[in-house]
Design an enzyme around this catalytic site. Sequence first.
Site, mmCIF file in Angstrom:
data_model
loop_
_atom_site.group_PDB
_atom_site.id
_atom_site.type_symbol
_atom_site.label_atom_id
_atom_site.label_comp_id
_atom_site.label_asym_id
_atom_site.label_seq_id
_atom_site.Cartn_x
_atom_site.Cartn_y
_atom_site.Cartn_z
ATOM 1 N N CYS A 44 1.001 -4.595 5.782
ATOM 2 C CA CYS A 44 0.375 -4.376 6.808
ATOM 3 C C CYS A 44 -0.382 -4.797 7.147
ATOM 4 O O CYS A 44 -1.339 -4.698 8.046
ATOM 5 C CB CYS A 44 0.836 -2.546 6.668
ATOM 6 S SG CYS A 44 -1.257 -2.078 5.598
ATOM 7 N N CYS A 91 2.640 2.363 3.586
ATOM 8 C CA CYS A 91 3.787 1.030 3.844
ATOM 9 C C CYS A 91 5.450 1.824 2.826
ATOM 10 O O CYS A 91 6.408 1.257 3.127
ATOM 11 C CB CYS A 91 3.607 -0.469 3.699
ATOM 12 S SG CYS A 91 2.383 -0.722 5.050
ATOM 13 N N CYS A 130 -2.957 -5.192 1.562
ATOM 14 C CA CYS A 130 -1.401 -4.875 1.363
ATOM 15 C C CYS A 130 -1.060 -5.688 2.074
ATOM 16 O O CYS A 130 -1.322 -6.528 3.364
ATOM 17 C CB CYS A 130 -0.900 -3.132 2.340
ATOM 18 S SG CYS A 130 0.533 -3.307 2.632
ATOM 19 N N CYS A 165 0.673 -1.432 0.532
ATOM 20 C CA CYS A 165 -0.233 -0.144 0.176
ATOM 21 C C CYS A 165 1.076 1.360 -0.184
ATOM 22 O O CYS A 165 2.026 1.080 0.578
ATOM 23 C CB CYS A 165 -1.262 0.168 1.316
ATOM 24 S SG CYS A 165 -0.021 0.488 2.644
ATOM 25 N N ASP A 180 -5.894 -6.615 65.442
ATOM 26 C CA ASP A 180 -6.996 -7.755 65.461
ATOM 27 C C ASP A 180 -8.711 -7.164 65.477
ATOM 28 O O ASP A 180 -9.392 -6.499 65.442
ATOM 29 C CB ASP A 180 -6.843 -8.709 66.437
ATOM 30 C CG ASP A 180 -4.974 -9.642 66.547
ATOM 31 O OD1 ASP A 180 -4.336 -9.495 65.633
ATOM 32 O OD2 ASP A 180 -4.760 -9.275 67.727
#
Length: 521
Positions: free
Chosen positions: A116, A24, A113, A21, A348
């Site tokens: 990616c 990228c 793509c 793509c 306690d």
Amino acid sequence: MSSLTEKDRPIVQLLLNTGTCPRCILRFCCMGSQTLYRCPYKDLMKDLKEFLKNNQEKEDTVCFNAVDPPCKRIRLEHTEEEPDDLNHNGVLQQIPSVDSENTAMESSAVKVCNVCLGILQEFCEVDFVKQVCQKVNSADYQFTSFVFSVSLPPQLSVRERAAWLLVKQEMGKLGLPFAKDDIVQLKEAYKWIIHPQLSEELGVPADGKSLFEVSVVFAHPETDEECHFLATACPDCFKPAKNKQSVFTRMAVIKALEKIKEEDFLKHFPCPPSSPKNLCVALEIQCNNGAVFVAGRYNKYSRNLPQTPWIIDGERKLESSVEELISEHLMAEFKADSFNFSSSGREDVDVRTLGNGRPFAIELVNPRRIHFTAEEMKGLQQTINNSSDKIQVRDLQLVTRSAIGRMKEGEEEKTKTYSALIWTDKAIQKEDIAFLDDIKELKLDQKTPLRVLHRRPLAVRCRIIHTMKSEYIDEHHFRLHLKTQAGTYIKEFVHGDFGRTKPNIGSLLNRTADILELDVE
């Protein structure tokens, strides 16, 4: 696409034709301009094709006479005899020719793509942004900023390595280096694109230090098995962990990719990576607010109320506790998922806590509401106090995590004040106990009491009784006011715990003594 230069043309042409793509491609061209990635997808694709077309025309007219540097026209028309044409059995596959303008256009048609897997395509669009924001808004959190985190499928690292080897091979032919560290990280590029959109839609800024986190977990079932060859090549990188569903974590895959040799990688994984049929899927969109801390002091007036839930062998012994009486109101107001209670020491179940009260803090995990005014905190304190006559709280306030640490620091160095009602088997007179008032800095050796041995390690602890003041009641009863080192077992100091605490009130008085009531003052 003015940011691209001539040296980027081989990368653009190569990756477009292998199914990568535009965003990228920008990453592999080491483009660091955030605004460039935010351009519409179609515009980026158009600009890349125009970039190739313009540079092709320029090259046709002037590049033939170039001597230094050499022509950078991508060489994709290899013959079968050329040794650089590598295949899936160990090396790079042949890339289709892109000599013609139309070929580049056709091969780079919109598809998922191959690097990616659609992260920088479909998931950068406004529809997905709205989907994320709808999830955030429906969760009803209070926040003034956000930090965005994303979890990516580990096979993306494998595909990126394959694409890098492809580009490295081609740039090597041109005598140009191509380091993988120069590639813009996928997560970084994705956040460049998504942050401004989320900010606009949510109406608050993105801030890396924000306590409110919006996270997205992506998966790509179609390619889940692409990492598996790494387990054979680098078995020591993949070790089962109790809290991990799969050994193929992102970090394990990255570690294996750093270890595996390039030739071994190419024997098992196609280069360029194949184009998938399907996009990634967003498995989870989650929100989480950082913890909020509330602190104060509590008084306990009941002798039948434990500090924390009293459960033995899965059976609850008493219906409530200090922790629960306080936290139930905080949980409701802050709309938190859970809480963690802590205090400076504990008493306690049969011991009252009087005076200024015991410091406590509650960590409220993933609260929906986080903003409270001082008046609202006072109102919340009053609500807690009105709900029970067994406890009261004071100084209720929002604090930081570091303040909790300071509360816990130095517990053993503090001085505590107690009031004990003591019984003796033999009759006593006022003068029999008067000498206790003169004892100062009395050192004790306390072996872990029998009553707590099931949850405390066996040890002998040195503790100090700083001062004592006796108050005679009758022949068998007196009250003793003590100032002691924090961590002193007062009950055991009175009755001796079968000789495990030395000295003790019984041994000092030379008679049997026991404690009937104890208050922390």
